[in-house]
Structures are given as C-alpha cells and as structure tokens.
Design an enzyme around this catalytic site. Structure first.
Site, mmCIF file in Angstrom:
data_model
loop_
_atom_site.group_PDB
_atom_site.id
_atom_site.type_symbol
_atom_site.label_atom_id
_atom_site.label_comp_id
_atom_site.label_asym_id
_atom_site.label_seq_id
_atom_site.Cartn_x
_atom_site.Cartn_y
_atom_site.Cartn_z
ATOM 1 N N ASN A 12 10.534 57.523 61.483
ATOM 2 C CA ASN A 12 10.339 57.468 60.031
ATOM 3 C C ASN A 12 9.306 58.534 59.682
ATOM 4 O O ASN A 12 8.117 58.331 59.878
ATOM 5 C CB ASN A 12 9.840 56.057 59.653
ATOM 6 C CG ASN A 12 9.462 55.952 58.188
ATOM 7 O OD1 ASN A 12 9.746 56.861 57.401
ATOM 8 N ND2 ASN A 12 8.815 54.857 57.820
ATOM 9 N N TRP A 13 9.807 59.660 59.169
ATOM 10 C CA TRP A 13 8.894 60.782 58.903
ATOM 11 C C TRP A 13 8.016 60.529 57.682
ATOM 12 O O TRP A 13 7.082 61.275 57.432
ATOM 13 C CB TRP A 13 9.686 62.076 58.702
ATOM 14 C CG TRP A 13 10.383 62.583 59.934
ATOM 15 C CD1 TRP A 13 10.415 61.989 61.176
ATOM 16 C CD2 TRP A 13 11.136 63.800 60.055
ATOM 17 N NE1 TRP A 13 11.142 62.762 62.037
ATOM 18 C CE2 TRP A 13 11.598 63.877 61.391
ATOM 19 C CE3 TRP A 13 11.477 64.823 59.171
ATOM 20 C CZ2 TRP A 13 12.377 64.942 61.848
ATOM 21 C CZ3 TRP A 13 12.250 65.889 59.630
ATOM 22 C CH2 TRP A 13 12.696 65.946 60.948
ATOM 23 N N LYS A 14 8.362 59.509 56.900
ATOM 24 C CA LYS A 14 7.633 59.229 55.646
ATOM 25 C C LYS A 14 7.565 60.518 54.817
ATOM 26 O O LYS A 14 8.493 61.311 54.858
ATOM 27 C CB LYS A 14 6.252 58.644 55.953
ATOM 28 C CG LYS A 14 6.332 57.445 56.894
ATOM 29 C CD LYS A 14 5.075 56.652 56.972
ATOM 30 C CE LYS A 14 5.290 55.492 57.936
ATOM 31 N NZ LYS A 14 4.146 54.605 58.031
ATOM 32 N N HIS A 53 10.736 49.000 53.615
ATOM 33 C CA HIS A 53 9.519 49.339 54.369
ATOM 34 C C HIS A 53 8.312 48.779 53.611
ATOM 35 O O HIS A 53 8.295 48.750 52.385
ATOM 36 C CB HIS A 53 9.417 50.860 54.512
ATOM 37 C CG HIS A 53 8.316 51.262 55.435
ATOM 38 N ND1 HIS A 53 7.001 51.313 55.027
ATOM 39 C CD2 HIS A 53 8.323 51.578 56.752
ATOM 40 C CE1 HIS A 53 6.257 51.659 56.067
ATOM 41 N NE2 HIS A 53 7.029 51.815 57.129
ATOM 42 N N GLU A 60 5.568 49.962 52.884
ATOM 43 C CA GLU A 60 4.987 50.873 51.878
ATOM 44 C C GLU A 60 5.782 50.812 50.582
ATOM 45 O O GLU A 60 5.218 50.918 49.493
ATOM 46 C CB GLU A 60 4.925 52.304 52.446
ATOM 47 C CG GLU A 60 3.810 52.423 53.478
ATOM 48 C CD GLU A 60 4.040 53.462 54.563
ATOM 49 O OE1 GLU A 60 4.893 54.355 54.389
ATOM 50 O OE2 GLU A 60 3.349 53.365 55.607
ATOM 51 N N GLU A 68 7.696 44.921 61.456
ATOM 52 C CA GLU A 68 6.546 45.815 61.339
ATOM 53 C C GLU A 68 5.367 45.072 60.723
ATOM 54 O O GLU A 68 5.266 44.978 59.491
ATOM 55 C CB GLU A 68 6.897 47.014 60.450
ATOM 56 C CG GLU A 68 8.004 47.888 60.989
ATOM 57 C CD GLU A 68 7.881 49.313 60.478
ATOM 58 O OE1 GLU A 68 7.797 50.216 61.304
ATOM 59 O OE2 GLU A 68 7.840 49.506 59.249
ATOM 60 N N GLY A 121 0.197 52.571 60.994
ATOM 61 C CA GLY A 121 -0.703 53.695 60.774
ATOM 62 C C GLY A 121 -2.156 53.389 61.083
ATOM 63 O O GLY A 121 -3.052 54.157 60.726
ATOM 64 N N SER A 134 2.251 51.579 64.893
ATOM 65 C CA SER A 134 1.403 52.276 65.868
ATOM 66 C C SER A 134 1.999 52.351 67.275
ATOM 67 O O SER A 134 1.272 52.308 68.262
ATOM 68 C CB SER A 134 -0.005 51.652 65.909
ATOM 69 O OG SER A 134 -0.639 51.818 64.657
ATOM 70 N N GLY A 162 6.455 55.820 63.135
ATOM 71 C CA GLY A 162 5.950 56.653 62.045
ATOM 72 C C GLY A 162 5.273 57.893 62.603
ATOM 73 O O GLY A 162 5.923 58.852 63.011
ATOM 74 N N GLY A 163 3.941 57.853 62.649
ATOM 75 C CA GLY A 163 3.152 59.024 63.044
ATOM 76 C C GLY A 163 3.642 59.728 64.301
ATOM 77 O O GLY A 163 3.756 60.969 64.322
HETATM 78 P P1 PGA Z 1 3.292 54.131 62.451
HETATM 79 O O1 PGA Z 1 4.325 53.746 61.284
HETATM 80 O O2 PGA Z 1 4.091 54.318 63.706
HETATM 81 O O3 PGA Z 1 2.652 55.418 61.975
HETATM 82 O O4 PGA Z 1 2.322 53.012 62.550
HETATM 83 C C1 PGA Z 1 5.415 52.899 61.528
HETATM 84 C C2 PGA Z 1 6.211 52.712 60.261
HETATM 85 O O5 PGA Z 1 5.615 52.597 59.193
HETATM 86 O O6 PGA Z 1 7.460 52.677 60.289
#
Ligand code: PGA
Length: 258
Positions: free
Chosen positions: A11-13, A98, A100, A170, A176, A215, A236-237
């Site tokens: 997930n590149w966000k 998600h 967010e 999640e 994050g 994470s 994510g990251g």
């Molecule tokens: P993260 O994000 O790996 O940066 O914690 C995961 C996500 O939000 O899908």
C-alpha cells in the site's frame, strides 16, 4: 499446510512519482522473478495506476487501487473513481476501509460495505481492512470492533460475491508506528475473523485470505506470518523499498512451503 496462496500487498499510500515508481517497480519485478508460492500486489495512487500497469505488463506482479467510489454506475460524482474504471486500467484488487480512510475521511462501516459491494460488482477483489484503535484494545473492545466492521460487510454483500474477498487485520495502533501486534495477538484476531466468516459459510472461511498489516518489516515478517490464519501482509512503509518488500514477500513464500 494451508491451501491458501499467501498474498503480500504494498500500500503505497500517498507516495511516489513517475520516476520513483518506475525504479521501484523495475526492482520489485526483477526480484520477484525468483519467488514462487506467493502473490505480489502493488497499490499506487490512482493517477499512477495506468503507468504502473504498463510497467508490470506480462509479469506476475498484480495491480490494485487504494480506494474506489461506493457507486456502481457512472454519474455526476466529481472527483470519484468507479470500480470499472480501475478494472479498465488493469487493477485486479482494491483496498477498502483502510483505517486512514475511516479516521481521516469519515468512512463508516456502512460505506466500507457499499464500497466492497461496488468492488465486487466491478469484478475487483476487495481487500477489506478492519482493526481496532489502541483505546478500543485497552478497554477490551477489540473483538466487538472487528465483529462490527467485518459483520457490516457480511450483512451487506451477498456471500456469493465475496469469494475473492481478502480481509486485512490492521490494528490502528500498529500502522506506521513501528509497533506491531505480537504474533499471538495477530493470530488471535485472524482466527476470530475467520471464525466469524465460518459461522456464515465454512467454505468461504477456509479459502479467504486474511492479511496482517501494521509495521511489517523485513525483520519481523516471518514471525508475524507464522500464525496458521495469517495469509500474508498489507505493507505500508516497507513496500516503498524494493529490497524490504521482497524480503517480506520471501518470508510469506517460505511460509507457504513450510
Ligand atoms: P505500515 O502501514 O506498514 O506503514 O505500518 C500498513 C498499512 O497502513 O497498510
């Protein structure tokens, strides 16, 4: 050994540029050539979907979007993107709900359920995200929150439409933050979610992939993926660095062989 092929989704966000995406995708494609028994997916921002689709053409790497409209037909919805448009540019998957989107953009469980239905109507595989906040975990409400979030989807969308659904657990406090759920906390939540699906459809529960997200890094992926109900990860990251993403994919592939 589970019959479910692990999935590792990036997930590149809201990250990327034409130039950086090209480099990242090239590196992932090159590294993924030697990987088997794992499905790999990248989810770039909408504006880059078409160009990333061209970069991955002919490779096993799959394409997904991060969001879609809750509608099922074209219409006067400025700024929204229809599921069939995502499919048209090469998406196979779409992330829905998600945390967010839920916390920053006001998506309710009902909206997430409608988006899931819109995704399946467009022939896309929805990756339905669920997860509790730290406050909810601390007050012992994790089970209730997960049941409500997934339950709304199961109540709204015909089960027959959910054959290709993926669920992502999640925990919001792990996204994050560098803090992960413990492997046992992850397995417990995944077993709960699979049990909730099994109560309605045992076959679906057996085949649905449940990803852990929050994470996940190269050095913790193998332990997080060890639980029998953990079928890969939503990353994510660490998905923004090819070497890290590939190391996580390798951990998932090793699991499917173990
Ligand atoms: P993260 O994000 O790996 O940066 O914690 C995961 C996500 O939000 O899908």
């Amino acid at each position: 050994m589970s019959s479910r092929t692990p999935l590792v989704a990036g997930n590149w966000k809201m990250h990327g540029s034409l130039m950086r995406n090209a480099q990242l995708v090239r590196d992932v494609v090159a590294g993924a050539a030697s990987l088997h028994d794992v499905e790999l997916l990248v989810c770039p921002p909408h504006v880059y979907l078409h160009s990333v689709a061209q970069l991955i053409a002919g490779n096993a790497l799959q394409l997904g979007a991060q969001n879609l409209a809750e509608y099922e037909r074209e219409g006067m919805f400025t700024g929204e993107i229809l599921g069939t448009m995502l499919a048209d540019v090469g998406c196979r998957y779409v992330i829905v709900g998600h945390s967010e989107r839920r916390s920053l953009f006001g998506e309710t469980s009902q909206m997430v359920a409608q988006k899931t239905r819109a995704a399946t109507a467009a022939g896309l595989r929805p990756i339905v995200c669920v997860g509790e906040t730290l406050a909810e975990r601390n007050e012992g409400a994790t089970e209730k929150v997960l049941k409500t979030q997934l339950g709304t989807v199961l109540d709204t969308v015909e089960l027959s439409q959910l054959r290709d659904m993926v669920v992502a657990y999640e925990p919001v406090w792990a996204i994050g933050t560098g803090q992960t759920a413990s492997p046992q906390q992850a397995q417990d939540a995944h077993a709960l979610l699979r049990g909730q699906i099994a109560a309605r459809d045992a076959k679906l529960a057996d085949s649905v992939r449940i990803l852990y997200g929050g994470s996940v890094k190269a050095d913790n992926a193998a332990t997080l993926f060890a639980g029998e109900d953990v079928d890969g990860g939503l990353i994510g990251g660490a998905s923004l660095r090819a070497a890290d993403f590939l190391a996580i994919a390798t951990a998932a592939a090793n699991k499917s062989r173990s």
